[in-house]
Each structure stands twice: as structure tokens, then as C-alpha cells.
Design a protein around this motif. Sequence first.
Motif, mmCIF file in Angstrom:
data_model
loop_
_atom_site.group_PDB
_atom_site.id
_atom_site.type_symbol
_atom_site.label_atom_id
_atom_site.label_comp_id
_atom_site.label_asym_id
_atom_site.label_seq_id
_atom_site.Cartn_x
_atom_site.Cartn_y
_atom_site.Cartn_z
ATOM 1 N N PRO A 108 18.320 22.851 15.666
ATOM 2 C CA PRO A 108 19.267 21.892 14.577
ATOM 3 C C PRO A 108 19.810 22.935 14.013
ATOM 4 N N LYS A 364 12.136 16.804 11.144
ATOM 5 C CA LYS A 364 13.728 17.261 10.949
ATOM 6 C C LYS A 364 14.072 18.195 9.563
ATOM 7 N N ASP A 367 14.343 16.855 6.194
ATOM 8 C CA ASP A 367 13.527 16.041 6.122
ATOM 9 C C ASP A 367 12.518 16.749 4.706
#
Length: 380
Positions: A108, A364, A367
Motif C-alpha cells: 500500500p 490496512k 485501519d
Amino acid sequence: MIKASQFVEPAKQLGFDFWAGVPCSYLAPLINYTIDDPGLTYISSANEGDAVAVASGAVLGGHRAVAMMQNSGLGNAVSPLTSLNHVFQIPVLLIITLRGEPGRPDEPQHALMGQITQQLLETMGIPWSWFPETEQDIDSVLHMAVSQLDTSSRPYALIMRKGAVAPYALQQNPGLVNRGGDSHERALTAASELPARHDILQELIARSEVTETVLIASTGFTGRELYAIEDRANQLYMVGSMGCASSLGLGLSIARPDKKVIVIDGDGAALMRMGNFATVGTYAGSNFYNLLLDNHVHESTGGQATVSPAIDFPAIARACGYQTVYQWAGFEGLSSFLDSKAPAFMHVQTGQGVSHGLPRPTIKPVDVARRLMQHLIIGA
């Protein structure tokens, strides 16, 4: 896909005998090959800007030079590229990996840079082309690069996609300079005597209360292993911004003096931003703890050596103002470190290697951050 030798050898014939860089898994074959070649100089730089600067110095000394980096580190190189190379007209060949390429799954932290790498180069006025992926394209790409470097006296970039170069395993030690002294002797501790990073993290979790502490793990295998041992709401796993764990931890520790903030860093990350030692030593309070796990390599990118065997990290921490400094002497010392006067620092030489099948966090990053923020609000 090409072999590392198929690119490096003709590049060497064209005079590219000086290479510097920061490891990326895509770059590992080229870095390993240049390390193994006694006819080449390879400098393992602390960050991408330093790689550009040291390569530029080699150019001033009459060599052709290459600076290699991941695109996520291109931001670190913007300053020298725009205010050194552009101003002084110093031509350096850049090899930049395209992490986060649109349409290809990746971590990411690479998503945004994968979308803007080409535009960022163009904004800086740096022409670029694709790194060759077939043997037939190598000569034309290299000669185009040389022509651009010679006519513009400015950097020229080759953007490398995933899988462009076949794996090449490092055949020898990179030959770091032995500076002598106690710190080098510590670096020669037998591998069989070194604790495993996994075991240290497991013990750290056992000795840190969820409600009282925050654990910030550096990018790479450290965060992944911490997550694999136990995923807790008081933990944050860095997935990019290499070297910034201690800065992030410093800001959090100042904002929340009621929490014990424990930063778990690696040698490569600590070397990348060593100025953080001085900032932490000056501003950190009695709740900042810095645990440096030092295995002498960039393990998550293929095991390329760092320069940490030549560095006395405890002496640096002490000189920068840390109140308590420890050198690892066994698991029994971990509790003493966590109970010591802070800001506190502990240097631990660890063994290399990771557990087979080490998972990546399924949660993630956004999160993880929101969960930590909520945890801190609840525990206020």
C-alpha cells in the motif's frame, strides 16, 4: 527479463564503474552483481539523496556513476537532484524501480508514487526511458542514456518494472571497511550466540501492557513479525517512510506523555535518518524508548549489507542526549531497559532470517492508524 551481467557488463564498458544505492527487491540482482564485481565500486548509501550526492561526487572525480533507488525513495533525492545536479550540471544515471505500478498488485505504501513517478521526473526536468527487459534493447538504452548525459550534463533516469532482471544471489561479503575498536568487535559476535528478532519481539509483547504502552515497528520484517506474533490495538506497523519510526514515535510521545512509547527500529532505517538521534535526545521525555534491532543487513530486500558493523550506536545515542543507554546482554535486561530513565536506548545485535511463511498484515495501514487513535482515546 535479462540477467544482471547483461546490463552491468556493457554499462561498465561504457565507463559506469561507480554505483551507489539503497536496496529494493527489484534492484537486488544489480546491487548484488556490482558488489561481487571487483572492478566496480558500490556504495551502500543511507538514503536515496545520499546515493545521488555520492554518485555526483564520483562524476566530479572523472567517473561515470549510477544511483539506484526505489521510487518511494525518490522523494529523498529531490533536493540533490534539483539543487545539486541541476545547479552544477552533474550528469548521473538514475535507475528507479516502479513500485506500485498501476494495474500490478504491490504494497500500500507504493500506490501513490507508482502513479506519479514519471510525472515527478518530468517536473524536475529529468528525461527518462524504460529499463531494458530484453537483451536486444540493452545497447540502445545504454547508448541513449550516455548521449543524454553527455549532451545535457544533467541526470537521466531508467525506470525499472518488476521482474526486469533475473535474480542474482550475492556471492561474497561486500567488504565493509574494518574501522577497528569495540563496536567492530561486537559485530563479530558468533551468529549462533545472537538472539532472534522474533524472540525479542515476543518477549517485548509479553513485557508491555496494552493499556500503558504503544509499540511502533519499523518498516520491513520487524512490523510483519510483530503482527504475526500478536496483533494488538496498541501497535503500529510502518509500511513505508523508512527511517521515520523514531520521529513518529517522538511526536506521539510528546502528545501523549501518559503512554510509554516504544520504537522498534532496524539498523538500515536508523542509518537512513541518523539526525533523529539528536532530535530525540533533545526533545524526548521520560516516556520514549528506542529498541534498535541490528542484523547488519537490509533483510527484506535480499540481505544486502548495511554499514552498521562500523557504527557504535550506543555511543551515538549517549552523545545525542539519551538518558539511559543499554547494550544487549540477554533477555533479563529487557525489563531493566523498559523501566529505565528515558529517553532510553537499547542496541541489540540479532541473527538474520525470518520464519517460513511470515504473513503480511491483513489489516490496512489506515485501519491500523485509526484503531490506534481510538485505542488512545478509550485509554485516555
